[in-house]
Design a protein around this motif. Structure first.
Motif, PDB file in Angstrom:
ATOM      1  N   VAL B 188      77.813 -33.840 -33.796  1.00  0.00           N
ATOM      2  CA  VAL B 188      78.815 -33.082 -32.626  1.00  0.00           C
ATOM      3  C   VAL B 188      78.595 -31.615 -32.760  1.00  0.00           C
ATOM      4  O   VAL B 188      78.568 -31.160 -31.696  1.00  0.00           O
ATOM      5  CB  VAL B 188      80.196 -33.488 -33.145  1.00  0.00           C
ATOM      6  CG1 VAL B 188      81.191 -32.623 -32.582  1.00  0.00           C
ATOM      7  CG2 VAL B 188      80.552 -35.261 -32.943  1.00  0.00           C
ATOM      8  N   GLN B 189      78.138 -30.946 -33.576  1.00  0.00           N
ATOM      9  CA  GLN B 189      77.980 -29.632 -33.526  1.00  0.00           C
ATOM     10  C   GLN B 189      76.847 -29.358 -33.268  1.00  0.00           C
ATOM     11  O   GLN B 189      76.749 -28.304 -32.350  1.00  0.00           O
ATOM     12  CB  GLN B 189      77.929 -29.050 -35.243  1.00  0.00           C
ATOM     13  CG  GLN B 189      79.546 -29.045 -35.965  1.00  0.00           C
ATOM     14  CD  GLN B 189      79.412 -28.786 -37.343  1.00  0.00           C
ATOM     15  OE1 GLN B 189      78.435 -28.938 -37.986  1.00  0.00           O
ATOM     16  NE2 GLN B 189      80.507 -28.278 -37.685  1.00  0.00           N
ATOM     17  N   PHE B 190      75.888 -30.268 -33.342  1.00  0.00           N
ATOM     18  CA  PHE B 190      74.452 -29.909 -32.540  1.00  0.00           C
ATOM     19  C   PHE B 190      74.736 -29.723 -31.185  1.00  0.00           C
ATOM     20  O   PHE B 190      73.933 -28.890 -30.492  1.00  0.00           O
ATOM     21  CB  PHE B 190      73.665 -30.911 -32.926  1.00  0.00           C
ATOM     22  CG  PHE B 190      72.135 -30.811 -32.619  1.00  0.00           C
ATOM     23  CD1 PHE B 190      71.286 -29.876 -33.221  1.00  0.00           C
ATOM     24  CD2 PHE B 190      71.463 -31.531 -31.620  1.00  0.00           C
ATOM     25  CE1 PHE B 190      70.284 -29.631 -32.706  1.00  0.00           C
ATOM     26  CE2 PHE B 190      70.372 -31.490 -31.067  1.00  0.00           C
ATOM     27  CZ  PHE B 190      69.662 -30.426 -31.578  1.00  0.00           C
ATOM     28  N   VAL B 191      75.322 -30.463 -30.388  1.00  0.00           N
ATOM     29  CA  VAL B 191      75.716 -30.603 -29.137  1.00  0.00           C
ATOM     30  C   VAL B 191      76.726 -29.680 -28.651  1.00  0.00           C
ATOM     31  O   VAL B 191      76.894 -29.384 -27.400  1.00  0.00           O
ATOM     32  CB  VAL B 191      75.726 -31.891 -28.477  1.00  0.00           C
ATOM     33  CG1 VAL B 191      74.860 -32.815 -28.898  1.00  0.00           C
ATOM     34  CG2 VAL B 191      77.396 -32.574 -29.003  1.00  0.00           C
ATOM     35  N   ALA B 192      77.470 -29.022 -29.539  1.00  0.00           N
ATOM     36  CA  ALA B 192      78.589 -28.202 -29.004  1.00  0.00           C
ATOM     37  C   ALA B 192      78.116 -26.965 -28.360  1.00  0.00           C
ATOM     38  O   ALA B 192      77.043 -26.220 -28.895  1.00  0.00           O
ATOM     39  CB  ALA B 192      79.352 -27.815 -30.365  1.00  0.00           C
ATOM     40  N   SER B 193      78.975 -26.440 -27.834  1.00  0.00           N
ATOM     41  CA  SER B 193      78.956 -24.907 -27.127  1.00  0.00           C
ATOM     42  C   SER B 193      79.340 -24.080 -28.359  1.00  0.00           C
ATOM     43  O   SER B 193      80.004 -24.557 -29.175  1.00  0.00           O
ATOM     44  CB  SER B 193      79.845 -24.801 -25.938  1.00  0.00           C
ATOM     45  OG  SER B 193      80.890 -24.838 -26.200  1.00  0.00           O
ATOM     46  N   ALA B 194      78.759 -22.538 -28.067  1.00  0.00           N
ATOM     47  CA  ALA B 194      79.207 -21.769 -29.187  1.00  0.00           C
ATOM     48  C   ALA B 194      80.718 -21.753 -29.245  1.00  0.00           C
ATOM     49  O   ALA B 194      81.078 -21.429 -30.145  1.00  0.00           O
ATOM     50  CB  ALA B 194      78.555 -20.476 -28.779  1.00  0.00           C
ATOM     51  N   ASP B 195      81.359 -21.871 -28.192  1.00  0.00           N
ATOM     52  CA  ASP B 195      82.656 -21.568 -28.140  1.00  0.00           C
ATOM     53  C   ASP B 195      83.454 -22.528 -29.054  1.00  0.00           C
ATOM     54  O   ASP B 195      84.285 -22.485 -29.821  1.00  0.00           O
ATOM     55  CB  ASP B 195      83.362 -21.494 -26.561  1.00  0.00           C
ATOM     56  CG  ASP B 195      84.367 -20.330 -26.405  1.00  0.00           C
ATOM     57  OD1 ASP B 195      84.324 -19.632 -27.283  1.00  0.00           O
ATOM     58  OD2 ASP B 195      85.100 -20.742 -25.518  1.00  0.00           O
ATOM     59  N   ALA B 196      83.016 -23.840 -28.607  1.00  0.00           N
ATOM     60  CA  ALA B 196      83.649 -25.069 -29.512  1.00  0.00           C
ATOM     61  C   ALA B 196      83.286 -25.024 -30.546  1.00  0.00           C
ATOM     62  O   ALA B 196      84.156 -25.245 -31.591  1.00  0.00           O
ATOM     63  CB  ALA B 196      83.191 -26.316 -28.543  1.00  0.00           C
ATOM     64  N   LEU B 197      82.203 -24.545 -31.139  1.00  0.00           N
ATOM     65  CA  LEU B 197      81.632 -24.544 -32.468  1.00  0.00           C
ATOM     66  C   LEU B 197      82.723 -23.539 -33.331  1.00  0.00           C
ATOM     67  O   LEU B 197      83.187 -23.839 -34.450  1.00  0.00           O
ATOM     68  CB  LEU B 197      80.212 -23.992 -32.445  1.00  0.00           C
ATOM     69  CG  LEU B 197      79.299 -24.392 -33.692  1.00  0.00           C
ATOM     70  CD1 LEU B 197      79.499 -25.682 -34.154  1.00  0.00           C
ATOM     71  CD2 LEU B 197      77.919 -23.871 -33.514  1.00  0.00           C
ATOM     72  N   GLN B 198      82.839 -22.441 -32.697  1.00  0.00           N
ATOM     73  CA  GLN B 198      83.660 -21.539 -33.401  1.00  0.00           C
ATOM     74  C   GLN B 198      85.106 -22.032 -33.698  1.00  0.00           C
ATOM     75  O   GLN B 198      85.719 -22.135 -34.660  1.00  0.00           O
ATOM     76  CB  GLN B 198      83.806 -20.059 -32.516  1.00  0.00           C
ATOM     77  CG  GLN B 198      84.264 -19.142 -33.300  1.00  0.00           C
ATOM     78  CD  GLN B 198      84.461 -17.911 -32.614  1.00  0.00           C
ATOM     79  OE1 GLN B 198      84.449 -17.812 -31.343  1.00  0.00           O
ATOM     80  NE2 GLN B 198      84.805 -16.537 -33.195  1.00  0.00           N
ATOM     81  N   GLN B 199      85.617 -22.698 -32.554  1.00  0.00           N
ATOM     82  CA  GLN B 199      86.932 -23.148 -32.722  1.00  0.00           C
ATOM     83  C   GLN B 199      86.794 -24.400 -33.964  1.00  0.00           C
ATOM     84  O   GLN B 199      87.675 -24.496 -34.654  1.00  0.00           O
ATOM     85  CB  GLN B 199      87.214 -24.104 -31.333  1.00  0.00           C
ATOM     86  CG  GLN B 199      88.759 -23.932 -30.923  1.00  0.00           C
ATOM     87  CD  GLN B 199      89.056 -24.765 -29.781  1.00  0.00           C
ATOM     88  OE1 GLN B 199      88.179 -24.876 -28.905  1.00  0.00           O
ATOM     89  NE2 GLN B 199      89.891 -25.244 -29.627  1.00  0.00           N
TER      90      GLN B 199
END
Lengths: 257, 353
Positions: B188-199
């Motif tokens: 999931v983290q691999f496909v995440a945007s930078a924003d979503a990852l931070q959240q």
């Protein structure tokens, strides 16, 4: 009052530990010792009778099939003292004996407390009542285990090597307590390794070998050099001491002819 | 007989001492409760708004105060402080029961994978935007986390049904579930945007900042439902400390006890983790501290664990606001960084005694 255990079979995976073992009828008032070499299946038999391992066969106490009655009723009828001592726990000794009473059914606190204390006193361990379990020696913990097993006043008492950690005085105390408990009308079954001790205290010895009853009867009929050579592979002498008591002397490993 | 009378007297003295010890433990539990309430008040009067103490207390008692003060106290500080208390209580109670049924002092509420599953649920919500239909958007992450945590619980109960529910099997299962959830989480983290990852990273750290009344009430409800069953099982759990054979021979249905206890533990930890993220330490240390204080008779050990957890968590919440001026640290960081050294100091002191 008697215990009838018939056709007991226990498997652990592919290994058959007990294979259709049938015990003679064990009567109230008697102390029966289960003896036999390591891995003969003694402990497993005891745990099967106590319904602690899945098994086939029937174990009937006084007409009641122990496998079919509710666990709570069984806990009233059967006391079990395991071979393994409880692991390090900061529970205090008295609490563990109270737990043996109150874990199963609700008993008023003051009644349970007093009963637990009385049992510990009877076994001569009242002074240990408030000690944490993990500060007790192996032998002391074994006495506490016995208190847990008898506090519910069971009709059948099953003990797995109850004297393994006890000093001589405590051994005598425990074994004479077992005799007394039997004399009050209970069925008492203990696994013991020391045959000299068994000879002195048992009414009946059941010699178990390879998951079967190899021989059974009064100590003098079971403790014979021939049987001991067959079952244990040792050369033994069985003699009577000056007081007429049976003594088992082991001379060495039995050399097959 | 004289001997009997004497030994009766000795027994009565011993029993009296035992009962005195019981009362001392009850008193300790009471003191823990008082300390937890005091910590709650401390938590309430601490905050970046610089509200004077008198003003805060007046707002609490419902006296006439400015609108701003009332909002800060009732809508910002109180939900956070109450959530800290509830989460600490839930996790420590769950940890205490978990350690007993898994017969392992290293067990904690998240041993069997509940937290990884919840984090995966949160990840799916945050990154992929997949949430339960019908749930208000603000509850999407929480709802998903809870749903996934319940999924891990369902798998666990299934395993219990298969009658393979011994502690070793359960722990191995938990490890497997943990790794699976973590691998999926990496995906999931691999496909995440930078924003979503931070959240997502922030969520996994565990934070009380977003605590709100409905969440507090929900976890309080779970706690209130679980507690009577926990306390009723106290003697059975105490017996289990002596080993499974012993407990069975006392008449305890160990399989059933284990299954029901795991259900309670999973519900409590799922509720906690889905509200505030992964908060380590409290579920492990709460029970250990309680054990040092009152021993292992579960009739006092369980309430003492619960209150210790509440107290520790409440103090951590205060610290998270005051350690760095003007910054609200994630409370999960505080419990781990401050709590662990304190915990080890306690253990080492206990050893020396």
């Amino acid at each position: 009052m008697s215990l009838i255990a018939r056709d007991i079979s226990v498997r652990f995976g592919a290994r058959r530990v007990l294979d259709g073992l049938t015990l003679p009828e064990l009567k109230a008032g008697e102390v029966t010792v289960l003896a036999g070499p390591n891995a003969a299946g003694k402990s497993t038999l005891l745990r099967a009778i106590a319904q602690l391992v899945p098994h086939q066969g029937s174990t009937v106490l006084d007409g009641k099939d122990l496998a079919r009655i509710p666990a709570l009723d069984r806990a009233r009828l059967v006391g079990f003292m395991p071979q393994t001592l409880p692991s390090g726990s900061s529970l205090i000794a008295l609490e563990t004996v109270i737990a043996a009473l109150r874990a199963g059914r609700s008993i008023p606190a003051h009644q349970a407390d007093a009963a637990a204390m009385a049992v510990m006193d009877k076994l001569g361990i009242a002074a240990l009542a408030l000690e944490p379990l993990d500060s007790l020696s192996g032998g002391q913990r074994q006495m506490v285990s016995l208190a847990q097993a008898i506090v519910r006043d069971p009709r059948l008492l099953l003990l797995d090597e109850p004297t393994s950690a006890l000093d001589l005085a405590r051994q005598v105390r425990l074994l004479s307590e077992l005799r007394r408990l039997a004399a009050e009308g209970r069925v008492v079954v203990a696994v013991l390794h020391d045959l000299a001790v068994a000879a002195q205290w048992a009414d009946r010895i059941v010699l178990i070998h390879d998951g079967h009853v190899h021989a059974e009867g009064a100590p003098e009929s079971v403790l014979t050099p021939a049987l001991l050579a067959q079952v244990y592979g040792v050369d033994a002498r069985v003699e009577r001491c000056s007081r007429g008591r049976l003594m088992v002397l082991i001379d060495g490993e039995h050399a097959p002819l | 007989m004289v001997g009997d009378a004497m030994s009766d007297a000795v027994n009565n003295t011993t029993l009296a001492r035992y009962h005195r010890q019981g009362r001392r433990h009850a008193l300790l539990v009471g003191l823990l409760a008082v300390a937890a309430v005091a910590a709650l008040v401390l938590d309430l009067i601490t905050g970046p708004a610089g509200l004077p103490l008198a003003e805060t207390l007046r707002a609490l008692t419902g006296a006439e105060v400015s609108r701003a003060a009332r909002v800060i106290v009732w809508d910002v500080r109180l939900p956070v402080a109450a959530m800290a208390l509830m989460v600490g209580a839930a996790l420590a109670l769950a940890g205490a029961e978990m350690q007993t049924v898994l017969e392992n002092p290293l067990a904690e509420p998240f041993t069997l994978g509940v937290s990884s599953a919840a984090a995966l649920g949160a990840g799916v919500a945050i990154v992929l935007g997949l949430t339960l239909p019908g749930l208000p958007p603000a509850w999407g992450v929480t709802g998903n986390a809870f749903l996934f945590a319940m999924g891990s619980l369902a798998l666990l109960q299934l395993l219990g049904r298969l009658r393979a529910g011994g502690p070793e099997v359960l722990i191995l299962f938990g490890i497997a579930l943990n790794f699976t959830a973590m691998a999926l989480m990496s995906l999931v983290q691999f496909v995440a945007s930078a924003d979503a990852l931070q959240q997502l990273v922030f969520w996994t750290m565990g934070s009380l900042a977003s605590a709100q009344w409905p969440g507090v009430l929900l976890i309080a409800l779970v706690l209130i439902c679980a507690m009577p069953f926990s306390f009723r099982a106290a003697w059975k759990l105490t017996a289990l400390r002596l080993g499974e054979d012993q407990a069975r021979s006392f008449g305890v249905d160990v399989t059933g006890l284990r299954r029901w206890t795991l259900l309670r533990v999973s519900l409590l930890s799922a509720a906690a983790v889905s509200m505030v993220g992964v908060i380590g330490f409290v579920g492990l240390a709460g029970p250990h501290i309680a054990r040092m204080l009152v021993g292992e008779n579960h009739r006092v050990f369980l309430p003492a664990s619960l209150l210790t957890g509440a107290l520790v968590m409440s103090l951590a919440s205060t610290l998270s606001k005051s350690l760095v001026g003007g910054v609200l640290l994630p409370v999960g960081l505080v419990t781990s960084l401050i709590g662990l050294p304190v915990f080890f100091a306690l253990i080492l002191r206990g050893r020396r005694r």
